[in-house]
Design a protein around this motif. Structure first.
Motif, PDB file in Angstrom:
ATOM      1  N   THR A  75     -10.806  -2.006  10.400  1.00 37.71           N
ATOM      2  CA  THR A  75     -11.396  -2.338  11.706  1.00 37.71           C
ATOM      3  C   THR A  75     -12.326  -3.551  11.554  1.00 37.71           C
ATOM      4  O   THR A  75     -12.343  -4.449  12.393  1.00 37.71           O
ATOM      5  CB  THR A  75     -12.196  -1.145  12.265  1.00 37.71           C
ATOM      6  OG1 THR A  75     -11.463   0.047  12.029  1.00 37.71           O
ATOM      7  CG2 THR A  75     -12.448  -1.299  13.751  1.00 37.71           C
ATOM      8  N   LYS A  83       0.829  -1.220   0.000  1.00 36.22           N
ATOM      9  CA  LYS A  83       0.000   0.000   0.000  1.00 36.22           C
ATOM     10  C   LYS A  83       0.857   1.263   0.000  1.00 36.22           C
ATOM     11  O   LYS A  83       0.651   2.151  -0.823  1.00 36.22           O
ATOM     12  CB  LYS A  83      -0.932   0.029   1.225  1.00 36.22           C
ATOM     13  CG  LYS A  83      -1.936  -1.077   1.289  1.00 36.22           C
ATOM     14  CD  LYS A  83      -2.725  -1.022   2.587  1.00 36.22           C
ATOM     15  CE  LYS A  83      -1.999  -1.595   3.771  1.00 36.22           C
ATOM     16  NZ  LYS A  83      -1.139  -0.765   4.539  1.00 36.22           N
ATOM     17  N   HIS A 110      -4.581 -13.771  10.474  1.00 28.74           N
ATOM     18  CA  HIS A 110      -4.336 -13.004   9.246  1.00 28.74           C
ATOM     19  C   HIS A 110      -5.155 -13.548   8.072  1.00 28.74           C
ATOM     20  O   HIS A 110      -5.548 -12.796   7.188  1.00 28.74           O
ATOM     21  CB  HIS A 110      -2.838 -12.981   8.938  1.00 28.74           C
ATOM     22  CG  HIS A 110      -2.074 -12.127   9.906  1.00 28.74           C
ATOM     23  ND1 HIS A 110      -2.123 -10.751   9.894  1.00 28.74           N
ATOM     24  CD2 HIS A 110      -1.288 -12.454  10.964  1.00 28.74           C
ATOM     25  CE1 HIS A 110      -1.385 -10.264  10.873  1.00 28.74           C
ATOM     26  NE2 HIS A 110      -0.867 -11.280  11.546  1.00 28.74           N
ATOM     27  N   GLU A 132       1.012  -7.633  13.920  1.00 34.00           N
ATOM     28  CA  GLU A 132       1.849  -8.462  13.041  1.00 34.00           C
ATOM     29  C   GLU A 132       2.120  -9.814  13.687  1.00 34.00           C
ATOM     30  O   GLU A 132       2.217 -10.829  13.003  1.00 34.00           O
ATOM     31  CB  GLU A 132       3.198  -7.763  12.840  1.00 34.00           C
ATOM     32  CG  GLU A 132       3.303  -6.943  11.563  1.00 34.00           C
ATOM     33  CD  GLU A 132       4.639  -6.240  11.476  1.00 34.00           C
ATOM     34  OE1 GLU A 132       4.614  -5.029  11.241  1.00 34.00           O
ATOM     35  OE2 GLU A 132       5.691  -6.888  11.673  1.00 34.00           O
ATOM     36  N   LEU A 164       1.114  -2.941 -10.875  1.00 32.41           N
ATOM     37  CA  LEU A 164       0.088  -2.519  -9.917  1.00 32.41           C
ATOM     38  C   LEU A 164      -0.244  -1.048 -10.091  1.00 32.41           C
ATOM     39  O   LEU A 164      -1.411  -0.646 -10.091  1.00 32.41           O
ATOM     40  CB  LEU A 164       0.611  -2.731  -8.491  1.00 32.41           C
ATOM     41  CG  LEU A 164       0.119  -3.949  -7.731  1.00 32.41           C
ATOM     42  CD1 LEU A 164       0.802  -4.006  -6.380  1.00 32.41           C
ATOM     43  CD2 LEU A 164      -1.390  -3.937  -7.563  1.00 32.41           C
ATOM     44  N   ALA A 179      -2.046  -8.008  -5.611  1.00 32.61           N
ATOM     45  CA  ALA A 179      -0.835  -7.350  -5.085  1.00 32.61           C
ATOM     46  C   ALA A 179       0.427  -8.200  -5.265  1.00 32.61           C
ATOM     47  O   ALA A 179       1.505  -7.793  -4.838  1.00 32.61           O
ATOM     48  CB  ALA A 179      -1.033  -7.001  -3.612  1.00 32.61           C
ATOM     49  N   TYR A 197      -9.763  -6.574  10.927  1.00 35.29           N
ATOM     50  CA  TYR A 197      -8.859  -6.968  12.029  1.00 35.29           C
ATOM     51  C   TYR A 197      -9.599  -7.187  13.346  1.00 35.29           C
ATOM     52  O   TYR A 197      -9.408  -8.205  14.003  1.00 35.29           O
ATOM     53  CB  TYR A 197      -7.751  -5.913  12.217  1.00 35.29           C
ATOM     54  CG  TYR A 197      -6.648  -6.030  11.188  1.00 35.29           C
ATOM     55  CD1 TYR A 197      -5.501  -6.778  11.443  1.00 35.29           C
ATOM     56  CD2 TYR A 197      -6.755  -5.397   9.960  1.00 35.29           C
ATOM     57  CE1 TYR A 197      -4.482  -6.890  10.490  1.00 35.29           C
ATOM     58  CE2 TYR A 197      -5.743  -5.507   9.001  1.00 35.29           C
ATOM     59  CZ  TYR A 197      -4.620  -6.252   9.276  1.00 35.29           C
ATOM     60  OH  TYR A 197      -3.623  -6.371   8.333  1.00 35.29           O
ATOM     61  N   GLU A 214      -4.013   5.377   9.035  1.00 38.43           N
ATOM     62  CA  GLU A 214      -4.700   4.959  10.261  1.00 38.43           C
ATOM     63  C   GLU A 214      -4.073   3.682  10.785  1.00 38.43           C
ATOM     64  O   GLU A 214      -3.671   2.838   9.976  1.00 38.43           O
ATOM     65  CB  GLU A 214      -6.183   4.729   9.979  1.00 38.43           C
ATOM     66  CG  GLU A 214      -6.909   6.033   9.738  1.00 38.43           C
ATOM     67  CD  GLU A 214      -8.345   6.030  10.255  1.00 38.43           C
ATOM     68  OE1 GLU A 214      -8.861   4.960  10.599  1.00 38.43           O
ATOM     69  OE2 GLU A 214      -8.934   7.101  10.318  1.00 38.43           O
TER      70      GLU A 214
HETATM   71  N1  Z5A Z   1      -5.269  -1.926  12.102  1.00 36.50           N
HETATM   72  C1  Z5A Z   1      -6.300  -2.535  12.795  1.00 36.50           C
HETATM   73  O1  Z5A Z   1      -6.120  -3.606  13.369  1.00 36.50           O
HETATM   74  N2  Z5A Z   1      -7.517  -1.913  12.837  1.00 36.50           N
HETATM   75  C2  Z5A Z   1      -7.746  -0.723  12.239  1.00 36.50           C
HETATM   76  O2  Z5A Z   1      -8.863  -0.192  12.326  1.00 36.50           O
HETATM   77  C3  Z5A Z   1      -6.661  -0.109  11.520  1.00 36.50           C
HETATM   78  C4  Z5A Z   1      -5.445  -0.733  11.484  1.00 36.50           C
HETATM   79  C5  Z5A Z   1      -6.879   1.208  10.847  1.00 36.50           C
HETATM   80  C6  Z5A Z   1      -1.108  -0.751  11.072  1.00 36.50           C
HETATM   81  O3  Z5A Z   1       0.136  -1.169  10.747  1.00 36.50           O
HETATM   82  C7  Z5A Z   1      -1.744  -1.931  11.776  1.00 36.50           C
HETATM   83  O4  Z5A Z   1      -2.974  -1.554  12.357  1.00 36.50           O
HETATM   84  C8  Z5A Z   1      -2.043  -3.039  10.812  1.00 36.50           C
HETATM   85  C9  Z5A Z   1      -3.550  -3.185  10.814  1.00 36.50           C
HETATM   86  C10 Z5A Z   1      -3.942  -2.550  12.087  1.00 36.50           C
HETATM   87  N3  Z5A Z   1      -1.426  -4.200  11.356  1.00 36.50           N
HETATM   88  N4  Z5A Z   1      -1.181  -5.272  10.854  1.00 36.50           N
HETATM   89  N5  Z5A Z   1      -0.773  -6.315  10.760  1.00 36.50           N
HETATM   90  P1  Z5A Z   1       1.141  -0.443   9.781  1.00 36.50           P
HETATM   91  O5  Z5A Z   1       0.552   0.844   9.313  1.00 36.50           O
HETATM   92  O6  Z5A Z   1       2.452  -0.368  10.462  1.00 36.50           O
HETATM   93  O7  Z5A Z   1       1.365  -1.498   8.652  1.00 36.50           O
HETATM   94  P2  Z5A Z   1       0.456  -2.020   7.486  1.00 36.50           P
HETATM   95  O8  Z5A Z   1      -0.670  -1.088   7.200  1.00 36.50           O
HETATM   96  O9  Z5A Z   1       0.110  -3.436   7.782  1.00 36.50           O
HETATM   97  O10 Z5A Z   1       1.337  -1.911   6.206  1.00 36.50           O
HETATM   98  P3  Z5A Z   1       2.743  -2.498   5.917  1.00 36.50           P
HETATM   99  O11 Z5A Z   1       2.951  -3.839   6.498  1.00 36.50           O
HETATM  100  O12 Z5A Z   1       3.701  -1.424   6.306  1.00 36.50           O
HETATM  101  O13 Z5A Z   1       2.732  -2.763   4.402  1.00 36.50           O
HETATM  102  P4  Z5A Z   1       2.292  -1.921   3.117  1.00 36.50           P
HETATM  103  O14 Z5A Z   1       2.277  -0.466   3.360  1.00 36.50           O
HETATM  104  O15 Z5A Z   1       1.065  -2.518   2.601  1.00 36.50           O
HETATM  105  O16 Z5A Z   1       3.452  -2.273   2.129  1.00 36.50           O
HETATM  106  P5  Z5A Z   1       4.795  -1.478   1.678  1.00 36.50           P
HETATM  107  O17 Z5A Z   1       5.445  -0.852   2.882  1.00 36.50           O
HETATM  108  O18 Z5A Z   1       4.496  -0.642   0.516  1.00 36.50           O
HETATM  109  O19 Z5A Z   1       5.626  -2.716   1.180  1.00 36.50           O
HETATM  110  C11 Z5A Z   1       6.090  -3.727   2.053  1.00 36.50           C
HETATM  111  C12 Z5A Z   1       7.407  -4.292   1.478  1.00 36.50           C
HETATM  112  O20 Z5A Z   1       7.152  -4.941   0.240  1.00 36.50           O
HETATM  113  C13 Z5A Z   1       8.454  -3.211   1.183  1.00 36.50           C
HETATM  114  O21 Z5A Z   1       9.720  -3.728   1.440  1.00 36.50           O
HETATM  115  C14 Z5A Z   1       8.273  -2.954  -0.319  1.00 36.50           C
HETATM  116  O22 Z5A Z   1       9.441  -2.516  -0.941  1.00 36.50           O
HETATM  117  C15 Z5A Z   1       7.846  -4.314  -0.830  1.00 36.50           C
HETATM  118  N6  Z5A Z   1       6.903  -4.222  -1.957  1.00 36.50           N
HETATM  119  C16 Z5A Z   1       5.948  -3.296  -2.163  1.00 36.50           C
HETATM  120  N7  Z5A Z   1       5.265  -3.553  -3.291  1.00 36.50           N
HETATM  121  C17 Z5A Z   1       5.791  -4.688  -3.805  1.00 36.50           C
HETATM  122  C18 Z5A Z   1       5.482  -5.463  -4.963  1.00 36.50           C
HETATM  123  N8  Z5A Z   1       4.513  -5.142  -5.803  1.00 36.50           N
HETATM  124  N9  Z5A Z   1       6.217  -6.576  -5.176  1.00 36.50           N
HETATM  125  C19 Z5A Z   1       7.204  -6.929  -4.325  1.00 36.50           C
HETATM  126  N10 Z5A Z   1       7.556  -6.229  -3.212  1.00 36.50           N
HETATM  127  C20 Z5A Z   1       6.834  -5.122  -2.956  1.00 36.50           C
END
Ligand code: Z5A
Length: 235
Positions: free
Chosen positions: A125, A39, A192, A185, A222, A215, A128, A62
């Protein structure tokens, strides 16, 4: 001749007004999906693209997006105290953070014609706390509605991928941080999996708003899809 001039002036004025309205069309786009779905990467690219079109863009997330909501974020993500943090408390903290965020940041931004890109929102929300923690869904949806304060997303991009792939990406990203701790996490795989299934169920329920993207595609593939969906929403 005079008539032609009037018609021409009217047309010119019409297009001027249309351009202004299009330019100022506020849009609330939320980004959802399981862990590590990519994302944040897509939000960054979309922000650059929209700004290149001359649009005012606000990127937010959020839980968080205001100083107080960021404090709540720190608790729900990293709390490690002896006293248990009950699932109901966790839900209320997410909703409290959202209430601050919508009222203080999102609603005013939309009112001023800004495009708001929000990393996670109310669907998280439902997925999760509702599906993951098995809390009362009817009550949760009422709370969601209350905390949204009228800020309903125009478009939700759901980045879907197998949870093993997402978890691996997320793990790799924080591998260099020695004392990394994240309550959500750290949940088990079946938690999950329920989260992923719930996101897909929301998309089936609201296909107009929620668009599912595969994704596992490359970042470029994407983004081409993201751009297409957002251009569509803007037109
Ligand atoms: N949560 C909840 O429980 N209830 C709620 O109401 C709300 C949230 C609003 C927020 O965590 C946590 O809160 C989340 C849900 C909960 N917890 N969990 N589990 P956060 O904000 O710290 O993290 P996240 O929202 O889960 O996002 P993330 O893990 O940081 O991932 P992301 O933003 O979706 O991905 P990214 O950072 O863009 O990419 C991740 C890695 O993959 C990075 O190294 C990139 O370089 C790589 N990447 C990205 N795109 C690609 C593609 N297309 N191919 C290969 N690799 C890629």
């Amino acid at each position: 001749m005079a008539n032609e001039c009037i018609v021409y002036s009217c047309k010119f004025l019409f297009y001027l007004i249309l351009e202004h309205v299009m330019e100022r069309k506020a849009l609330f786009i939320t980004f959802e999906g399981p862990e590590g779905a990519g994302k944040s990467t897509q939000i960054k690219l979309l922000k650059e693209y929209l700004e290149s079109l001359g649009r005012q863009v606000l990127v937010t997330r959020e839980p968080g997006g205001t100083p107080l909501a960021e404090d709540f974020r720190n608790i729900v993500k990293h709390y490690q105290g002896e006293e248990p943090l009950f699932p109901a408390t966790e839900l209320l903290l997410f909703e409290a953070a959202r209430t601050q965020h919508t009222n203080y940041v999102i609603a005013p931004a939309l009112k001023s014609g800004t495009i708001v890109l929000c990393d996670r929102f109310a669907d998280s929300t439902e997925a999760y706390q509702g599906a993951g923690r098995s809390l009362d869904m009817d009550f949760l949806l009422k709370l969601n509605n209350f905390a949204m304060a009228g800020c309903k997303p125009d478009l939700t991009l759901l980045f879907d991928l197998p949870i093993e792939v997402g978890m691996e990406r997320a793990r790799a990203r924080v591998a260099h941080i020695a004392d990394h701790n994240d309550r959500l996490e750290a949940e088990k795989m079946d938690f999950h999996q329920r989260v992923r299934d719930s996101f897909l169920a929301i998309a089936r329920r609201e296909p107009e708003r929620v668009k599912v993207l595969d994704a596992t595609q490359s970042i470029e593939e994407l983004f081409a899809e993201v751009k297409g969906l957002v251009n569509n929403a803007l037109s």
